[in-house]
Write a protein that holds these residues in place. Sequence first.
Motif: not given
Length: 262
Positions: A103-109, A119-137
């Motif tokens: 669940d967390w591996l899918i929903t937290t990203p 926020a209107g953030q660029d997709f590259v930054t969003i992808a980088a944060v998602i990558g760190a989040d997935m490694l955390m899970i």
Amino acid sequence: MPFAMLAGASAAAKALAPTACTTIEEVGSTGVGALTLGFLALAVSTVVMVAKAASADAERRKFYFCNTFICGVATFSYFAMLSGQGWTAIAGCRQFFYARYVDWLITTPLLILDLGLVAGQDFVTIAAVIGADMLMIVAGYMGAVSVVTTVKWFWFLFGMAMFLPVVYSLARTFRETVITRKEPDMIDLYGKIAWLTIIMWSFYPVVWLFSEGFASFSVSFEVVAYTIMDIISKCVFSFMIVSAHDSLGSSSSAPSQAREYV
């Protein structure tokens, strides 16, 4: 030398591997009640998000689609746990719900994507944060199923090392982006959902420490704690976005990468 270290760790793991459990500490009636509440809350939220997505325009629909899958995936996870699926016994003969980590591996990203869109953030930054989040899970899961104590706590530290840039990005990077848009409604919305996310996510490692980590909490208490946090970080989060329906219609809610061509 590295091979010898790996061999030593493997031998230690075999030596510490639990024998077949004669009894397993499983979730009790209180925990089952929490799982039921979580399933119902998430299921209702999913239905509401689907209805909102069906009636929304393209600009707002992307937010409701994110919310739909956030709540929908979590609903499946809670149904699995409530049905007696998605778990195994870990060291100490304790019931461990790995369905929660799926669940967390899918929903937290998806939650991070939702925050990034607001926020209107660029997709590259969003992808980088998602990558760190997935490694955390992944690190949290590996730590939970680890047999060797030293390895368990190394995984925990790896997870926390990934958690810090996620929190920094939500509290600073994304916030600076939404502020540059100079839209009070969106700034206010982002501030609310970002801090809700940061505060709730900060409790997850604490519960992990005393459940999967030290095994001090009972399985039922662990389930209740995780359920409360899941409902707040997913259901409440989703309805906070729904409540800002009018603000989401702004064309400037698209990521900054797309706006540079306007």
